[in-house]
Design a protein around this motif. Structure first.
Motif, PDB file in Angstrom:
ATOM      1  N   ARG A   1       0.812  -1.217   0.000  1.00 33.60           N
ATOM      2  CA  ARG A   1       0.000   0.000   0.000  1.00 33.60           C
ATOM      3  C   ARG A   1       0.845   1.267   0.000  1.00 33.60           C
ATOM      4  NH1 ARG A   1      -4.933  -1.395   4.273  1.00 33.60           N
ATOM      5  NH2 ARG A   1      -5.778  -3.194   3.102  1.00 33.60           N
ATOM      6  N   THR A   2       2.066   1.174   0.550  1.00 31.64           N
ATOM      7  CA  THR A   2       2.955   2.339   0.490  1.00 31.64           C
ATOM      8  C   THR A   2       3.493   2.560  -0.923  1.00 31.64           C
ATOM      9  OG1 THR A   2       5.048   1.193   0.972  1.00 31.64           O
ATOM     10  CG2 THR A   2       3.662   1.806   2.849  1.00 31.64           C
ATOM     11  N   LEU A   3       3.411   1.535  -1.757  1.00 28.85           N
ATOM     12  CA  LEU A   3       3.828   1.664  -3.154  1.00 28.85           C
ATOM     13  C   LEU A   3       2.682   2.153  -4.030  1.00 28.85           C
ATOM     14  CD1 LEU A   3       5.899  -1.623  -3.558  1.00 28.85           C
ATOM     15  CD2 LEU A   3       6.806   0.687  -3.284  1.00 28.85           C
ATOM     16  N   THR A   4       1.494   1.632  -3.797  1.00 26.24           N
ATOM     17  CA  THR A   4       0.345   1.981  -4.639  1.00 26.24           C
ATOM     18  C   THR A   4      -0.413   3.200  -4.134  1.00 26.24           C
ATOM     19  OG1 THR A   4      -1.167   0.532  -3.422  1.00 26.24           O
ATOM     20  CG2 THR A   4       0.071  -0.446  -5.249  1.00 26.24           C
ATOM     21  N   GLY A   5      -0.351   3.435  -2.805  1.00 30.78           N
ATOM     22  CA  GLY A   5      -1.115   4.528  -2.214  1.00 30.78           C
ATOM     23  C   GLY A   5      -2.496   4.113  -1.740  1.00 30.78           C
ATOM     24  N   GLU A   6      -2.871   2.862  -1.944  1.00 32.15           N
ATOM     25  CA  GLU A   6      -4.212   2.413  -1.570  1.00 32.15           C
ATOM     26  C   GLU A   6      -4.459   2.579  -0.069  1.00 32.15           C
ATOM     27  OE1 GLU A   6      -7.027  -1.595  -1.696  1.00 32.15           O
ATOM     28  OE2 GLU A   6      -5.007  -1.634  -2.541  1.00 32.15           O
ATOM     29  N   ARG A   7      -5.465   3.376   0.271  1.00 30.75           N
ATOM     30  CA  ARG A   7      -5.876   3.623   1.651  1.00 30.75           C
ATOM     31  C   ARG A   7      -4.738   4.122   2.537  1.00 30.75           C
ATOM     32  NH1 ARG A   7     -10.933   1.406   1.663  1.00 30.75           N
ATOM     33  NH2 ARG A   7     -11.254  -0.308   0.162  1.00 30.75           N
ATOM     34  N   SER A   8      -3.743   4.734   1.930  1.00 29.58           N
ATOM     35  CA  SER A   8      -2.606   5.206   2.727  1.00 29.58           C
ATOM     36  C   SER A   8      -2.296   6.679   2.525  1.00 29.58           C
ATOM     37  CB  SER A   8      -1.357   4.368   2.427  1.00 29.58           C
ATOM     38  OG  SER A   8      -0.915   4.575   1.096  1.00 29.58           O
ATOM     39  N   ILE A   9      -2.743   7.273   1.432  1.00 30.63           N
ATOM     40  CA  ILE A   9      -2.433   8.684   1.200  1.00 30.63           C
ATOM     41  C   ILE A   9      -3.375   9.556   2.035  1.00 30.63           C
ATOM     42  CG2 ILE A   9      -1.466   8.326  -1.088  1.00 30.63           C
ATOM     43  CD1 ILE A   9      -4.116   9.311  -2.263  1.00 30.63           C
ATOM     44  N   VAL A  10      -2.854  10.645   2.561  1.00 29.14           N
ATOM     45  CA  VAL A  10      -3.645  11.549   3.399  1.00 29.14           C
ATOM     46  C   VAL A  10      -3.887  12.886   2.720  1.00 29.14           C
ATOM     47  CG1 VAL A  10      -2.886  10.467   5.540  1.00 29.14           C
ATOM     48  CG2 VAL A  10      -1.549  12.341   4.564  1.00 29.14           C
ATOM     49  N   ALA A  11      -3.423  13.031   1.494  1.00 31.23           N
ATOM     50  CA  ALA A  11      -3.656  14.241   0.692  1.00 31.23           C
ATOM     51  C   ALA A  11      -3.846  13.799  -0.755  1.00 31.23           C
ATOM     52  CB  ALA A  11      -2.485  15.216   0.800  1.00 31.23           C
ATOM     53  N   LEU A  12      -4.696  14.490  -1.476  1.00 30.97           N
ATOM     54  CA  LEU A  12      -5.074  14.035  -2.818  1.00 30.97           C
ATOM     55  C   LEU A  12      -3.898  14.004  -3.785  1.00 30.97           C
ATOM     56  CD1 LEU A  12      -8.552  15.778  -3.240  1.00 30.97           C
ATOM     57  CD2 LEU A  12      -8.066  13.397  -2.659  1.00 30.97           C
ATOM     58  N   LEU A  13      -2.965  14.922  -3.641  1.00 27.16           N
ATOM     59  CA  LEU A  13      -1.801  14.960  -4.525  1.00 27.16           C
ATOM     60  C   LEU A  13      -0.604  14.211  -3.951  1.00 27.16           C
ATOM     61  CD1 LEU A  13      -1.868  18.658  -5.803  1.00 27.16           C
ATOM     62  CD2 LEU A  13      -2.142  16.615  -7.207  1.00 27.16           C
ATOM     63  N   ALA A  14      -0.777  13.581  -2.803  1.00 24.06           N
ATOM     64  CA  ALA A  14       0.347  12.910  -2.145  1.00 24.06           C
ATOM     65  C   ALA A  14       0.905  11.789  -3.008  1.00 24.06           C
ATOM     66  CB  ALA A  14      -0.090  12.363  -0.795  1.00 24.06           C
ATOM     67  N   VAL A  15       2.218  11.672  -2.986  1.00 24.21           N
ATOM     68  CA  VAL A  15       2.893  10.550  -3.640  1.00 24.21           C
ATOM     69  C   VAL A  15       3.020   9.441  -2.599  1.00 24.21           C
ATOM     70  CG1 VAL A  15       4.946   9.794  -4.881  1.00 24.21           C
ATOM     71  CG2 VAL A  15       4.197  12.189  -5.043  1.00 24.21           C
ATOM     72  N   PRO A  16       2.598   8.217  -2.895  1.00 22.62           N
ATOM     73  CA  PRO A  16       2.751   7.123  -1.918  1.00 22.62           C
ATOM     74  C   PRO A  16       4.180   7.052  -1.392  1.00 22.62           C
ATOM     75  CG  PRO A  16       1.468   6.380  -3.802  1.00 22.62           C
ATOM     76  CD  PRO A  16       1.967   7.754  -4.149  1.00 22.62           C
ATOM     77  N   GLY A  17       4.313   6.860  -0.068  1.00 21.21           N
ATOM     78  CA  GLY A  17       5.627   6.942   0.566  1.00 21.21           C
ATOM     79  C   GLY A  17       6.660   6.009  -0.025  1.00 21.21           C
ATOM     80  N   GLY A  18       6.302   4.744  -0.208  1.00 23.90           N
ATOM     81  CA  GLY A  18       7.248   3.789  -0.773  1.00 23.90           C
ATOM     82  C   GLY A  18       7.611   4.120  -2.213  1.00 23.90           C
ATOM     83  N   TRP A  19       6.617   4.551  -2.984  1.00 23.57           N
ATOM     84  CA  TRP A  19       6.857   4.933  -4.386  1.00 23.57           C
ATOM     85  C   TRP A  19       7.835   6.100  -4.454  1.00 23.57           C
ATOM     86  CZ3 TRP A  19       4.607   2.888  -8.940  1.00 23.57           C
ATOM     87  CH2 TRP A  19       4.845   3.635 -10.104  1.00 23.57           C
ATOM     88  N   TYR A  20       7.601   7.112  -3.606  1.00 24.21           N
ATOM     89  CA  TYR A  20       8.468   8.288  -3.568  1.00 24.21           C
ATOM     90  C   TYR A  20       9.894   7.874  -3.215  1.00 24.21           C
ATOM     91  CZ  TYR A  20       9.972  13.060  -2.325  1.00 24.21           C
ATOM     92  OH  TYR A  20      10.628  14.269  -2.255  1.00 24.21           O
ATOM     93  N   ALA A  21      10.018   7.005  -2.194  1.00 25.53           N
ATOM     94  CA  ALA A  21      11.346   6.595  -1.742  1.00 25.53           C
ATOM     95  C   ALA A  21      12.117   5.869  -2.841  1.00 25.53           C
ATOM     96  CB  ALA A  21      11.216   5.695  -0.509  1.00 25.53           C
ATOM     97  N   TRP A  22      11.479   4.913  -3.508  1.00 26.55           N
ATOM     98  CA  TRP A  22      12.178   4.161  -4.552  1.00 26.55           C
ATOM     99  C   TRP A  22      12.471   5.033  -5.766  1.00 26.55           C
ATOM    100  CZ3 TRP A  22      14.869   0.267  -3.331  1.00 26.55           C
ATOM    101  CH2 TRP A  22      14.460  -0.620  -2.358  1.00 26.55           C
ATOM    102  N   ALA A  23      11.619   6.029  -6.033  1.00 28.35           N
ATOM    103  CA  ALA A  23      11.905   6.965  -7.127  1.00 28.35           C
ATOM    104  C   ALA A  23      13.178   7.749  -6.831  1.00 28.35           C
ATOM    105  CB  ALA A  23      10.729   7.912  -7.342  1.00 28.35           C
ATOM    106  N   VAL A  24      13.308   8.233  -5.587  1.00 26.86           N
ATOM    107  CA  VAL A  24      14.513   8.970  -5.197  1.00 26.86           C
ATOM    108  C   VAL A  24      15.735   8.056  -5.272  1.00 26.86           C
ATOM    109  CG1 VAL A  24      15.674  10.169  -3.306  1.00 26.86           C
ATOM    110  CG2 VAL A  24      13.271  10.630  -3.768  1.00 26.86           C
ATOM    111  N   VAL A  25      15.587   6.807  -4.820  1.00 20.52           N
ATOM    112  CA  VAL A  25      16.697   5.847  -4.895  1.00 20.52           C
ATOM    113  C   VAL A  25      17.158   5.681  -6.340  1.00 20.52           C
ATOM    114  CG1 VAL A  25      17.302   3.404  -4.654  1.00 20.52           C
ATOM    115  CG2 VAL A  25      16.103   4.579  -2.801  1.00 20.52           C
ATOM    116  N   LEU A  26      16.208   5.464  -7.248  1.00 25.04           N
ATOM    117  CA  LEU A  26      16.552   5.242  -8.659  1.00 25.04           C
ATOM    118  C   LEU A  26      17.263   6.447  -9.259  1.00 25.04           C
ATOM    119  CD1 LEU A  26      16.372   3.680 -11.330  1.00 25.04           C
ATOM    120  CD2 LEU A  26      14.084   4.654 -11.646  1.00 25.04           C
ATOM    121  N   PHE A  27      16.688   7.632  -9.091  1.00 26.56           N
ATOM    122  CA  PHE A  27      17.276   8.829  -9.691  1.00 26.56           C
ATOM    123  C   PHE A  27      18.619   9.173  -9.045  1.00 26.56           C
ATOM    124  CE2 PHE A  27      12.855   9.525 -11.067  1.00 26.56           C
ATOM    125  CZ  PHE A  27      13.080   9.807 -12.412  1.00 26.56           C
ATOM    126  N   ALA A  28      18.736   8.955  -7.738  1.00 27.25           N
ATOM    127  CA  ALA A  28      20.003   9.238  -7.062  1.00 27.25           C
ATOM    128  C   ALA A  28      21.109   8.314  -7.569  1.00 27.25           C
ATOM    129  CB  ALA A  28      19.830   9.091  -5.551  1.00 27.25           C
TER     130      ALA A  28
END
Length: 345
Positions: A210-237
């Motif tokens: 759910r941290t990757l997909t955002g299902e029932r975990s996002i608290v703001a409509l534009l929020a990026v799911p936490g796990g998705w955001y983290a792995w995106a930063v890992v990849l780009f870094a």
């Protein structure tokens, strides 16, 4: 007539306008949340992850990603219009935008997202679609907007064309900056990726998914799911760090841009620790909690240090500068390597 690696002036300006549009979209939703907050500081604490509610129980639209990306877009828009690294700036910003905004396309249409007015949800969805489309256009502009090299004698009357520092070849990082950026970005990627693997193992796949997909975990409509955001930063870094060590020119704009979501995540995580008085009671925390706080602080330091490391431009080889290599010194053209490389990333 060959093509250069720099963007034509029209492409640079067009890309800068697209980046400005992305900044305005983020700014508009930030202002919306300000108007819905009982106090402006409530929005900040919401970005930090501390519980707070908008007026009338409305859902927030922004997360910490919005102010982070707003700053990134604003700086990139100003720089891209006059930078020889404009292609790298547009491609990096566009790719980051697409990757970070794609989850919103499925979350904003999900059945589990209830209790929100259809009007608000539709507006946020249209904004998300616009952001993704603009991100794709930025990448296309970076690829298709390459300028054509001019003949050595210039056009028209045999005079050299007016010198534009934005038409120099994009410079890679300095050697010291490349090594520093590589070490900091890879260390950040390892730390963030390590935490994500830990949470996956600690809480199980059903929760972590759910941290990757955002299902029932996002608290703001534009929020990026936490796990998705983290792995995106890992990849780009990782990409930026390895490319910097190899001296590849696009590593500078990519590394400079990825430092924003890296430092932003650390800033708001540390802000949460301050709000919850975790730092002042640091000695009473568990080892895991202490390491978590230390990681946030490291992300801030690493993001700022990468900015400093990649800001200086590496030396350009004289033979790579198009249009100047066959010229004799004279009143119509500058030196092959003008001092300072002003106006360029």
């Amino acid at each position: 007539m060959g093509q250069d690696r720099t963007l034509a002036r029209g492409a640079r300006i067009f890309g800068a306008l697209l980046l400005a549009a992305l900044a305005l979209l983020s700014l508009g939703w930030i202002i919306r949340d300000f108007t819905k907050a009982s106090e402006v500081t409530d929005v900040w604490w919401n970005w930090s992850g501390a519980p707070s509610r908008a007026e009338n129980g409305e859902m927030w639209t922004t997360s910490f990603a919005e102010p982070t990306l707003l700053l990134m877009y604003a700086v990139a828009a100003v720089t891209a219009a006059r930078s020889s690294s404009a292609a790298g700036i547009l491609a990096s910003a566009g790719t980051l935008t697409v990757v970070l905004r794609v989850p919103g396309l499925w979350n904003l249409n999900a059945d589990w997202l209830q209790g929100i007015s259809d009007g608000l949800k539709s507006k946020v969805l249209f904004s998300t679609i616009a952001m993704v489309v603009i991100g794709v256009i930025l990448v296309i502009t970076a690829i298709a907007g390459r300028r054509h090299s001019e003949p050595a004698g210039g056009y028209g009357y045999g005079f050299p064309p007016a010198y534009d520092p934005a038409e120099e070849p994009p410079a890679g990082p300095t050697r010291g900056g490349a090594v520093t950026a590589f070490l900091l970005l890879t260390a950040s990627a390892v730390a963030i990726g390590g935490w994500e693997i830990y949470w996956w193992q600690d809480r199980g796949w059903d929760f972590y998914e759910r941290t990757l997909t955002g299902e029932r975990s996002i608290v703001a409509l534009l929020a990026v799911p936490g796990g998705w955001y983290a792995w995106a930063v890992v990849l780009f870094a990782l990409v930026a760090g390895v490319a910097a060590l190899a001296g590849i020119p696009f590593s500078r704009p990519l590394g400079l841009l990825v430092s924003a979501p890296l430092a932003g995540a650390g800033l708001f995580a540390t802000s949460f620790a301050v709000k919850m008085k975790l730092i002042e009671n640091f000695g009473d925390l568990s080892t895991r909690e202490q390491l978590n706080i230390a990681t946030g602080v490291f992300e801030i330091v690493a993001g700022l240090a990468v900015l400093l490391a990649l800001s200086p431009r590496g030396d350009l080889d004289a033979h790579l500068v198009p249009g100047f290599q066959d010229r004799s010194p004279g009143p119509y053209g500058p030196p092959v390597n003008p001092p300072g490389g002003q106006g360029n990333w």
